[in-house]
Design an enzyme around this catalytic site. Structure first.
Site, PDB file in Angstrom:
ATOM      1  N   ASP A 177       4.661   0.356  11.910  1.00 13.04           N
ATOM      2  CA  ASP A 177       3.429  -0.267  11.422  1.00 13.04           C
ATOM      3  C   ASP A 177       3.291  -1.726  11.852  1.00 13.04           C
ATOM      4  OD1 ASP A 177       3.489   1.546   8.230  1.00 13.04           O
ATOM      5  OD2 ASP A 177       2.963   2.160  10.263  1.00 13.04           O
ATOM      6  N   LYS A 180       0.847  -1.213   0.000  1.00 13.84           N
ATOM      7  CA  LYS A 180       0.000   0.000   0.000  1.00 13.84           C
ATOM      8  C   LYS A 180       0.872   1.248   0.000  1.00 13.84           C
ATOM      9  CE  LYS A 180      -1.634   1.604   4.042  1.00 13.84           C
ATOM     10  NZ  LYS A 180      -1.265   2.999   4.329  1.00 13.84           N
ATOM     11  N   ARG A 219      -0.044  14.969  12.571  1.00 13.48           N
ATOM     12  CA  ARG A 219       0.695  14.513  11.373  1.00 13.48           C
ATOM     13  C   ARG A 219       1.098  15.757  10.593  1.00 13.48           C
ATOM     14  NH1 ARG A 219      -0.946   9.049  10.027  1.00 13.48           N
ATOM     15  NH2 ARG A 219       0.700   9.065   8.490  1.00 13.48           N
ATOM     16  N   ILE A 242       3.155  18.490   8.214  1.00 15.75           N
ATOM     17  CA  ILE A 242       3.796  18.438   6.885  1.00 15.75           C
ATOM     18  C   ILE A 242       4.789  19.587   6.743  1.00 15.75           C
ATOM     19  CG2 ILE A 242       1.933  17.175   5.737  1.00 15.75           C
ATOM     20  CD1 ILE A 242       0.999  19.846   4.523  1.00 15.75           C
ATOM     21  N   ASP A 243       5.291  20.082   7.868  1.00 17.23           N
ATOM     22  CA  ASP A 243       6.196  21.244   7.815  1.00 17.23           C
ATOM     23  C   ASP A 243       7.452  20.947   7.002  1.00 17.23           C
ATOM     24  OD1 ASP A 243       8.136  20.736  10.772  1.00 17.23           O
ATOM     25  OD2 ASP A 243       6.611  19.398   9.945  1.00 17.23           O
ATOM     26  N   ARG A 295      -4.640  10.720   4.286  1.00 19.04           N
ATOM     27  CA  ARG A 295      -3.541  11.693   4.355  1.00 19.04           C
ATOM     28  C   ARG A 295      -2.633  11.631   3.139  1.00 19.04           C
ATOM     29  NH1 ARG A 295      -0.576  14.085   7.706  1.00 19.04           N
ATOM     30  NH2 ARG A 295       1.350  13.352   6.795  1.00 19.04           N
ATOM     31  N   VAL A 304       8.059   6.978  16.582  1.00 19.39           N
ATOM     32  CA  VAL A 304       7.717   7.624  15.313  1.00 19.39           C
ATOM     33  C   VAL A 304       6.437   8.459  15.433  1.00 19.39           C
ATOM     34  CG1 VAL A 304       7.150   7.239  12.868  1.00 19.39           C
ATOM     35  CG2 VAL A 304       8.887   5.827  13.997  1.00 19.39           C
ATOM     36  N   ARG A 338      -8.792  -0.618   4.690  1.00 26.87           N
ATOM     37  CA  ARG A 338      -7.986   0.430   4.039  1.00 26.87           C
ATOM     38  C   ARG A 338      -6.653  -0.107   3.537  1.00 26.87           C
ATOM     39  NH1 ARG A 338      -7.136   5.902   7.118  1.00 26.87           N
ATOM     40  NH2 ARG A 338      -5.839   6.057   5.237  1.00 26.87           N
ATOM     41  N   CYS A 350      -4.565  12.452  13.040  1.00 22.52           N
ATOM     42  CA  CYS A 350      -5.310  11.183  12.952  1.00 22.52           C
ATOM     43  C   CYS A 350      -5.131  10.446  14.267  1.00 22.52           C
ATOM     44  CB  CYS A 350      -4.832  10.350  11.770  1.00 22.52           C
ATOM     45  SG  CYS A 350      -3.257   9.549  12.082  1.00 22.52           S
TER      46      CYS A 350
HETATM   47  C1  EPZ Z   1       4.199   6.805   6.153  1.00 21.66           C
HETATM   48  O1  EPZ Z   1       3.459   7.869   6.770  1.00 21.66           O
HETATM   49  C2  EPZ Z   1       3.242   5.608   6.090  1.00 21.66           C
HETATM   50  N1  EPZ Z   1       2.059   5.968   5.353  1.00 21.66           N
HETATM   51  C3  EPZ Z   1       2.832   5.199   7.505  1.00 21.66           C
HETATM   52  O2  EPZ Z   1       2.054   4.005   7.415  1.00 21.66           O
HETATM   53  C4  EPZ Z   1       4.069   4.864   8.313  1.00 21.66           C
HETATM   54  O3  EPZ Z   1       3.697   4.606   9.634  1.00 21.66           O
HETATM   55  C5  EPZ Z   1       5.037   6.075   8.292  1.00 21.66           C
HETATM   56  O4  EPZ Z   1       5.354   6.441   6.940  1.00 21.66           O
HETATM   57  C6  EPZ Z   1       6.342   5.764   9.009  1.00 21.66           C
HETATM   58  O5  EPZ Z   1       6.944   4.629   8.484  1.00 21.66           O
HETATM   59  C7  EPZ Z   1       2.113   5.931   4.000  1.00 21.66           C
HETATM   60  O6  EPZ Z   1       3.132   5.662   3.375  1.00 21.66           O
HETATM   61  C8  EPZ Z   1       0.840   6.257   3.280  1.00 21.66           C
HETATM   62  P1  EPZ Z   1       6.352  10.277   8.152  1.00 21.66           P
HETATM   63  P2  EPZ Z   1       4.015   9.377   6.737  1.00 21.66           P
HETATM   64  O7  EPZ Z   1       6.251  11.486   7.297  1.00 21.66           O
HETATM   65  O8  EPZ Z   1       4.618   9.642   5.397  1.00 21.66           O
HETATM   66  C9  EPZ Z   1       6.427  13.601  11.662  1.00 21.66           C
HETATM   67  C10 EPZ Z   1       0.165   2.607   7.702  1.00 21.66           C
HETATM   68  O9  EPZ Z   1      -0.349   2.067   8.690  1.00 21.66           O
HETATM   69  N2  EPZ Z   1       6.546  14.580  10.563  1.00 21.66           N
HETATM   70  O10 EPZ Z   1       7.593   9.499   8.139  1.00 21.66           O
HETATM   71  O11 EPZ Z   1       2.948  10.260   7.209  1.00 21.66           O
HETATM   72  C11 EPZ Z   1       4.999  13.027  11.723  1.00 21.66           C
HETATM   73  O12 EPZ Z   1       4.142  13.833  12.465  1.00 21.66           O
HETATM   74  C12 EPZ Z   1       0.670   4.066   7.807  1.00 21.66           C
HETATM   75  O13 EPZ Z   1       0.320   2.062   6.609  1.00 21.66           O
HETATM   76  C13 EPZ Z   1       6.748  15.913  10.876  1.00 21.66           C
HETATM   77  O14 EPZ Z   1       6.841  16.279  12.041  1.00 21.66           O
HETATM   78  O15 EPZ Z   1       5.159   9.264   7.841  1.00 21.66           O
HETATM   79  C14 EPZ Z   1       5.211  11.664  12.350  1.00 21.66           C
HETATM   80  O16 EPZ Z   1       5.200  11.765  13.737  1.00 21.66           O
HETATM   81  C15 EPZ Z   1       0.430   4.665   9.159  1.00 21.66           C
HETATM   82  N3  EPZ Z   1       6.804  16.813   9.849  1.00 21.66           N
HETATM   83  C16 EPZ Z   1       6.612  11.289  11.874  1.00 21.66           C
HETATM   84  O17 EPZ Z   1       7.246  12.466  11.391  1.00 21.66           O
HETATM   85  C17 EPZ Z   1       6.704  16.432   8.522  1.00 21.66           C
HETATM   86  O18 EPZ Z   1       6.754  17.283   7.620  1.00 21.66           O
HETATM   87  C18 EPZ Z   1       6.618  10.223  10.772  1.00 21.66           C
HETATM   88  O19 EPZ Z   1       5.962  10.721   9.655  1.00 21.66           O
HETATM   89  C19 EPZ Z   1       6.513  15.073   8.232  1.00 21.66           C
HETATM   90  C20 EPZ Z   1       6.429  14.161   9.276  1.00 21.66           C
END
Ligand code: EPZ
Length: 432
Positions: free
Chosen positions: A315, A32, A131, A133-134, A102, A337, A407, A126
């Site tokens: 995950d 996914k 979550r 995106i900064d 997201r 994480v 999902r 969520c």
């Molecule tokens: C991806 O989410 C996956 N989702 C998540 O899987 C997975 O848990 C995660 O990576 C970590 O491996 C998809 O690929 C669709 P991150 P993502 O950006 O991209 C913080 C599942 O169950 N952060 O690495 O959102 C954020 O708040 C899902 O399949 C910032 O602070 O993960 C979080 O605490 C759940 N600023 C941490 O980093 C930012 O700009 C990890 O987020 C971006 C992220």
């Protein structure tokens, strides 16, 4: 008694009867967390890209809706998806779709790179916590884009993105992917340091390179992207889903059975497998499959801490907590994480587990016998973990809000049934 949703629709539930040893082979579906980004990446080039091994799951259908909303034509059948982006007119991702998933924000990089603009609804938090995106936005701004937010949307504009040397504050998966896709057509060579190294990132880079991108260092913590003038459509097969593989391996280990997952190469789960071995699970690795088996009375406590790849995958955190709930001794599980990923613990305690959460630590006192009960799935992975707990709980466990599981797991209960589990999707309570 039939449970009805607010809309009066009959809510599907999963009924799991515990006690069966699971055994046999199960093929994992496409990942996914790669498929969604490959679909977004297809926006980088006018024309038709073809993706194979795409999982038939709700999130893929939502991303299909996002692409169709932008004007793309998407055909999806039997795991093969064609995405024709020649007719893409809009660069807006609406609130309804972003709040449902997201990952819709992953269209931002490709749209700015190809069309010079993107307007995307801001994703809220969520069940896993805030979550942000900064890092995505800071990276795009450093590449010369104007970034502004209004009315719940973020708008990014740039006639042509400029190459940049950037060190990411955190190896965010989403930010790495969005900035990679933005940089492939930027002017000059971009260097991104401290990026995410997940196997899904490598899969995305392979697809981008087949579309004409010039990328070095995929899978390492520093990637170099030499901007090109244009990209072209391409064909790609999505890699196997390592999180689905880990989920089924724990199902086999939990029930004292023997389960082999195929369609995955073990190296994408190295640390996870070494933790299972520390618990006492027997692991057999082959080139494209992994087998797990074990005697649950021999399982012992093990500490686990989630980290970005190659660390222990967040995950698979909930699933391993279930395993540690039956292993003898006290384990400490640390979630590094996400801020709030122990929301399922209260549901697991309803099944008889003994767990104390303290901040981002869960102290799991194992060796407890679980008993079936009604539980709610708070999110995708926690839902799968509660189903696994139902496999070892005495009697029947009824899972509600199973839309979360749909999902991200393709044919979840069929695959479990194929391994000998007594699980069914039903209206009536616990007829098993
Ligand atoms: C991806 O989410 C996956 N989702 C998540 O899987 C997975 O848990 C995660 O990576 C970590 O491996 C998809 O690929 C669709 P991150 P993502 O950006 O991209 C913080 C599942 O169950 N952060 O690495 O959102 C954020 O708040 C899902 O399949 C910032 O602070 O993960 C979080 O605490 C759940 N600023 C941490 O980093 C930012 O700009 C990890 O987020 C971006 C992220």
């Amino acid at each position: 008694m039939t449970i009805r949703s607010a809309a009066g629709l009959e809510e599907p539930r999963l009924l799991v009867r515990g006690g069966n040893r699971l055994s046999g082979q199960v093929a994992v579906s496409g990942a996914k967390n790669s498929a969604l980004k490959l679909m977004a990446a297809s926006l980088l080039a006018p024309g038709t890209s073809v993706l194979h091994n795409v999982p038939d799951i709700q999130d893929v259908l939502t991303m299909q809706e996002v692409l169709e909303y932008l004007g793309a034509i998407v055909e999806f059948a039997d795991g093969t998806m064609t995405v024709d982006t020649s007719g893409v007119q809009s660069q807006v991702a609406p609130y309804e779709l972003v709040q449902r998933m997201r990952a819709s924000i992953q269209i931002m990089g490709p749209l700015v790179a190809r069309f010079g603009q993107a307007r995307v609804a801001m994703p809220g938090g969520c069940n896993l916590g805030p979550r942000k995106i900064d890092i995505h936005l800071r990276g795009l701004a450093q590449m010369g884009a104007t970034v502004r937010s209004d009315h719940g949307f973020v708008e990014v504009r740039s006639d042509r993105l400029q190459a940049v040397d950037m060190f990411l504050d955190y190896p965010s998966v989403g930010a790495t992917e969005n900035l990679l896709m933005a940089a492939v057509m930027a002017e000059g060579t971009t260097t991104l340091e401290n990026v995410a190294r997940e196997p899904e990132i490598v899969d995305l880079c392979k697809f981008l390179i087949s579309m004409g991108a010039d990328i070095e260092g995929a899978g390492s913590s520093t990637v170099k992207i030499h901007g090109v003038e244009e990209m072209h459509p391409a064909e790609h097969t999505v890699l196997g889903d390592r999180i689905e593989a880990g989920t089924f391996l724990i199902a086999g280990a939990l029930t004292g059975g023997e389960v082999e997952v195929t369609g995955i190469s073990p190296h994408v789960l190295d640390l996870f497998l070494s933790k299972l071995r520390s618990v006492g699970v027997r692991i057999e690795e082959n080139t494209r499959s992994i087998k797990a088996s074990g005697d649950i009375d021999s399982y012992k406590a093990t500490d686990v801490a989630t980290l970005p790849f190659p660390g222990f995958p967040t995950d698979l955190q909930a699933q391993v907590v279930v395993l540690l709930s039956i292993a003898r001794g006290v384990s400490v599980v640390t979630e590094n994480v996400f801020e709030n990923r122990f929301g399922f613990v209260d549901e697991l305690i309803r099944l008889g587990a003994e767990i104390r959460v303290d901040g981002n630590h869960a102290v799991v006192t194992g060796g407890r016998a679980l008993t079936g009960a009604i539980v709610r799935c708070p999110d995708l992975r926690a839902g799968a973990a509660l189903a696994l707990a139902g496999l070892v709980a005495e009697g029947c466990t009824e899972l509600r809000d199973v839309h979360h599981i749909d999902r991200g797991y393709e044919r979840f209960e069929e695959k479990l049934q194929g391994l000998g589990a007594e699980v069914e999707r039903a209206g009536a309570c616990c007829s098993l």
